[in-house]
Design an enzyme around this catalytic site. Sequence first.
Site, PDB file in Angstrom:
ATOM      1  N   ALA A   1       3.637 -14.293 -33.999  1.00  0.00           N
ATOM      2  CA  ALA A   1       5.164 -14.692 -33.399  1.00  0.00           C
ATOM      3  C   ALA A   1       5.510 -15.714 -34.597  1.00  0.00           C
ATOM      4  O   ALA A   1       4.791 -16.462 -35.289  1.00  0.00           O
ATOM      5  CB  ALA A   1       4.853 -15.377 -32.105  1.00  0.00           C
TER       6      ALA A   1
ATOM      7  N   GLY B   1       0.496 -12.616 -32.468  1.00  0.00           N
ATOM      8  CA  GLY B   1       1.102 -11.722 -31.912  1.00  0.00           C
ATOM      9  C   GLY B   1       1.307 -10.300 -32.671  1.00  0.00           C
ATOM     10  O   GLY B   1       1.452  -9.254 -32.377  1.00  0.00           O
TER      11      GLY B   1
ATOM     12  N   GLU C   1      -1.473  -8.576 -31.289  1.00  0.00           N
ATOM     13  CA  GLU C   1      -1.201  -8.047 -30.010  1.00  0.00           C
ATOM     14  C   GLU C   1      -0.026  -6.652 -30.158  1.00  0.00           C
ATOM     15  O   GLU C   1      -0.279  -5.865 -29.288  1.00  0.00           O
ATOM     16  CB  GLU C   1      -0.544  -9.270 -29.111  1.00  0.00           C
ATOM     17  CG  GLU C   1      -1.639 -10.332 -28.913  1.00  0.00           C
ATOM     18  CD  GLU C   1      -0.735 -11.509 -28.374  1.00  0.00           C
ATOM     19  OE1 GLU C   1       0.007 -12.002 -28.872  1.00  0.00           O
ATOM     20  OE2 GLU C   1      -1.534 -12.004 -27.269  1.00  0.00           O
TER      21      GLU C   1
ATOM     22  N   GLU D   1      -4.241 -18.323 -32.345  1.00  0.00           N
ATOM     23  CA  GLU D   1      -3.458 -19.114 -31.579  1.00  0.00           C
ATOM     24  C   GLU D   1      -4.105 -20.629 -31.321  1.00  0.00           C
ATOM     25  O   GLU D   1      -3.285 -21.430 -31.411  1.00  0.00           O
ATOM     26  CB  GLU D   1      -2.960 -18.679 -30.418  1.00  0.00           C
ATOM     27  CG  GLU D   1      -1.907 -17.384 -30.557  1.00  0.00           C
ATOM     28  CD  GLU D   1      -2.631 -16.075 -30.798  1.00  0.00           C
ATOM     29  OE1 GLU D   1      -3.662 -15.904 -31.011  1.00  0.00           O
ATOM     30  OE2 GLU D   1      -1.901 -15.107 -30.436  1.00  0.00           O
TER      31      GLU D   1
HETATM   32  N1  CO8 Z   1       5.447 -17.899 -38.066  1.00  0.00           N
HETATM   33  C1  CO8 Z   1       6.319 -18.542 -39.177  1.00  0.00           C
HETATM   34  N2  CO8 Z   1       6.111 -18.516 -40.527  1.00  0.00           N
HETATM   35  C2  CO8 Z   1       4.951 -17.978 -40.982  1.00  0.00           C
HETATM   36  C3  CO8 Z   1       3.988 -17.570 -40.185  1.00  0.00           C
HETATM   37  C4  CO8 Z   1       4.339 -17.582 -38.784  1.00  0.00           C
HETATM   38  N3  CO8 Z   1       3.430 -16.775 -37.732  1.00  0.00           N
HETATM   39  N4  CO8 Z   1       2.818 -17.244 -40.922  1.00  0.00           N
HETATM   40  C5  CO8 Z   1       3.133 -17.260 -42.141  1.00  0.00           C
HETATM   41  N5  CO8 Z   1       4.440 -17.962 -42.142  1.00  0.00           N
HETATM   42  C6  CO8 Z   1       5.087 -18.494 -43.342  1.00  0.00           C
HETATM   43  C7  CO8 Z   1       4.531 -19.740 -43.990  1.00  0.00           C
HETATM   44  O1  CO8 Z   1       4.663 -20.952 -43.394  1.00  0.00           O
HETATM   45  C8  CO8 Z   1       4.787 -19.481 -45.535  1.00  0.00           C
HETATM   46  O2  CO8 Z   1       6.254 -20.023 -45.460  1.00  0.00           O
HETATM   47  P1  CO8 Z   1       6.673 -20.851 -46.837  1.00  0.00           P
HETATM   48  O3  CO8 Z   1       6.404 -20.007 -48.155  1.00  0.00           O
HETATM   49  O4  CO8 Z   1       8.200 -21.320 -46.462  1.00  0.00           O
HETATM   50  O5  CO8 Z   1       5.502 -22.117 -46.719  1.00  0.00           O
HETATM   51  C9  CO8 Z   1       4.771 -18.018 -45.692  1.00  0.00           C
HETATM   52  O6  CO8 Z   1       4.675 -17.499 -44.501  1.00  0.00           O
HETATM   53  C10 CO8 Z   1       3.421 -17.637 -46.366  1.00  0.00           C
HETATM   54  O7  CO8 Z   1       2.287 -18.154 -45.741  1.00  0.00           O
HETATM   55  P2  CO8 Z   1       1.040 -18.827 -46.167  1.00  0.00           P
HETATM   56  O8  CO8 Z   1       1.727 -19.604 -47.455  1.00  0.00           O
HETATM   57  O9  CO8 Z   1       0.376 -19.738 -45.073  1.00  0.00           O
HETATM   58  O10 CO8 Z   1       0.221 -17.587 -46.771  1.00  0.00           O
HETATM   59  P3  CO8 Z   1      -1.239 -17.648 -46.901  1.00  0.00           P
HETATM   60  O11 CO8 Z   1      -1.690 -16.318 -47.650  1.00  0.00           O
HETATM   61  O12 CO8 Z   1      -1.811 -18.911 -47.619  1.00  0.00           O
HETATM   62  O13 CO8 Z   1      -2.039 -17.738 -45.532  1.00  0.00           O
HETATM   63  C11 CO8 Z   1      -2.108 -16.830 -43.212  1.00  0.00           C
HETATM   64  C12 CO8 Z   1      -1.783 -16.425 -44.774  1.00  0.00           C
HETATM   65  C13 CO8 Z   1      -3.487 -17.047 -42.939  1.00  0.00           C
HETATM   66  C14 CO8 Z   1      -1.591 -15.703 -42.381  1.00  0.00           C
HETATM   67  C15 CO8 Z   1      -1.179 -18.072 -42.591  1.00  0.00           C
HETATM   68  O14 CO8 Z   1       0.202 -17.768 -43.079  1.00  0.00           O
HETATM   69  C16 CO8 Z   1      -1.298 -18.346 -41.348  1.00  0.00           C
HETATM   70  O15 CO8 Z   1      -2.204 -18.960 -40.882  1.00  0.00           O
HETATM   71  N6  CO8 Z   1      -0.256 -18.067 -40.602  1.00  0.00           N
HETATM   72  C17 CO8 Z   1      -0.220 -18.293 -39.107  1.00  0.00           C
HETATM   73  C18 CO8 Z   1      -1.021 -17.376 -38.316  1.00  0.00           C
HETATM   74  C19 CO8 Z   1      -0.805 -17.805 -37.064  1.00  0.00           C
HETATM   75  O16 CO8 Z   1      -1.270 -18.536 -36.296  1.00  0.00           O
HETATM   76  N7  CO8 Z   1      -0.628 -16.677 -36.060  1.00  0.00           N
HETATM   77  C20 CO8 Z   1      -0.192 -16.875 -34.721  1.00  0.00           C
HETATM   78  C21 CO8 Z   1       1.153 -17.253 -34.314  1.00  0.00           C
HETATM   79  S1  CO8 Z   1       1.586 -17.639 -32.603  1.00  0.00           S
HETATM   80  C22 CO8 Z   1       1.625 -16.032 -31.914  1.00  0.00           C
HETATM   81  O17 CO8 Z   1       1.549 -15.164 -32.503  1.00  0.00           O
HETATM   82  C23 CO8 Z   1       1.707 -16.345 -30.356  1.00  0.00           C
HETATM   83  C24 CO8 Z   1       1.912 -14.749 -29.890  1.00  0.00           C
HETATM   84  C25 CO8 Z   1       2.463 -15.057 -28.535  1.00  0.00           C
HETATM   85  C26 CO8 Z   1       3.461 -14.167 -27.884  1.00  0.00           C
HETATM   86  C27 CO8 Z   1       4.565 -13.536 -28.855  1.00  0.00           C
HETATM   87  C28 CO8 Z   1       5.846 -14.008 -28.401  1.00  0.00           C
HETATM   88  C29 CO8 Z   1       6.810 -13.662 -29.342  1.00  0.00           C
END
Ligand code: CO8
Length: 256
Positions: free
Chosen positions: A64, A107, A110, A130
């Site tokens: 998400a 998500g 999911e 998460e």
């Molecule tokens: N949301 C918003 N922005 C994101 C997300 C995200 N989930 N994931 C990555 N981004 C953005 C980063 O902020 C970054 O933006 P910027 O360039 O502006 O800094 C860009 O994407 C690239 O990401 P990274 O620089 O972090 O890339 P890496 O290759 O270093 O890392 C990862 C990749 C490991 C995937 C890392 O980005 C990460 O950990 N992302 C978050 C993963 C996460 O926590 N996901 C769970 C989110 S919560 C959720 O899904 C709950 C679901 C509940 C139900 C759904 C309701 C709609």
Amino acid sequence: MNEPIIASIENNVGIVRLNRPEVLNALSLDLMKTLVDTLEAYDDNPDIHVILIAGSEKVWAAGADINDMAKASVFEMYERNQFARWERIRKIRKPIIAAVSGFALGGGCELAMHCDVIIASESAKFGQPEINIGIIPGAGGTQRLTRAVGKFRAMDMILNSRFISADEAYTFGLVSRVVPKENFYEASLALAHEMAGKPPIALKLAKEAVLKAHETTLGEGLEYERKLFYMLFATEDQKEGMAAFIEKRRAKFEGK
Ligand code: CO8
């Protein structure tokens, strides 16, 4: 700004490509609205037999969109009622194939688990991280992942935010197939086209019967399957399929 998804139709396959590369295809509210509206339009379109959801080579979806949730209050989250959209995905009757390359997290994992077949590229990585941002999976992850991989692997992935590879996901029972990363998208599309050549009503009823296995007892599930099995004898496709087998020719299914 890009469109959050790219929709196209190719030979009875309705395709959706997630398209927010700048945030690793994070599932924003806007993306989810467009995605679900498109899936429902595909479900209503008789020319489409199978749906394929793909991301990019690097990422399927990193979860998400955290920006949508970071400052939200309980009441805002409640009023958004965003899980109603996810319920609508659950009600899509046509088979949905997830073509997962790169990250399928939170998500994103999911969403893949809302699909019926998961084709993983060798590069795919699945996880429910998460916990690292102070929440738990909210779109069915604790339930569907546990059913797919079992309690102890699900606990490891959810409590410890362990990411698993495509091969592990296959061994654990989370994905249907792993295919080489070269030509991954073409291979996924070829599988979607192959499935789209099957009798469309039987495809939908087969999906319904398999999903029932998650929701009922064995006895009730067997009864349910039997009723759907009998129903298919009312279709022209059953007559055509069996006649074609006996006449040693290729069946021509009409979805009737
Ligand atoms: N949301 C918003 N922005 C994101 C997300 C995200 N989930 N994931 C990555 N981004 C953005 C980063 O902020 C970054 O933006 P910027 O360039 O502006 O800094 C860009 O994407 C690239 O990401 P990274 O620089 O972090 O890339 P890496 O290759 O270093 O890392 C990862 C990749 C490991 C995937 C890392 O980005 C990460 O950990 N992302 C978050 C993963 C996460 O926590 N996901 C769970 C989110 S919560 C959720 O899904 C709950 C679901 C509940 C139900 C759904 C309701 C709609």
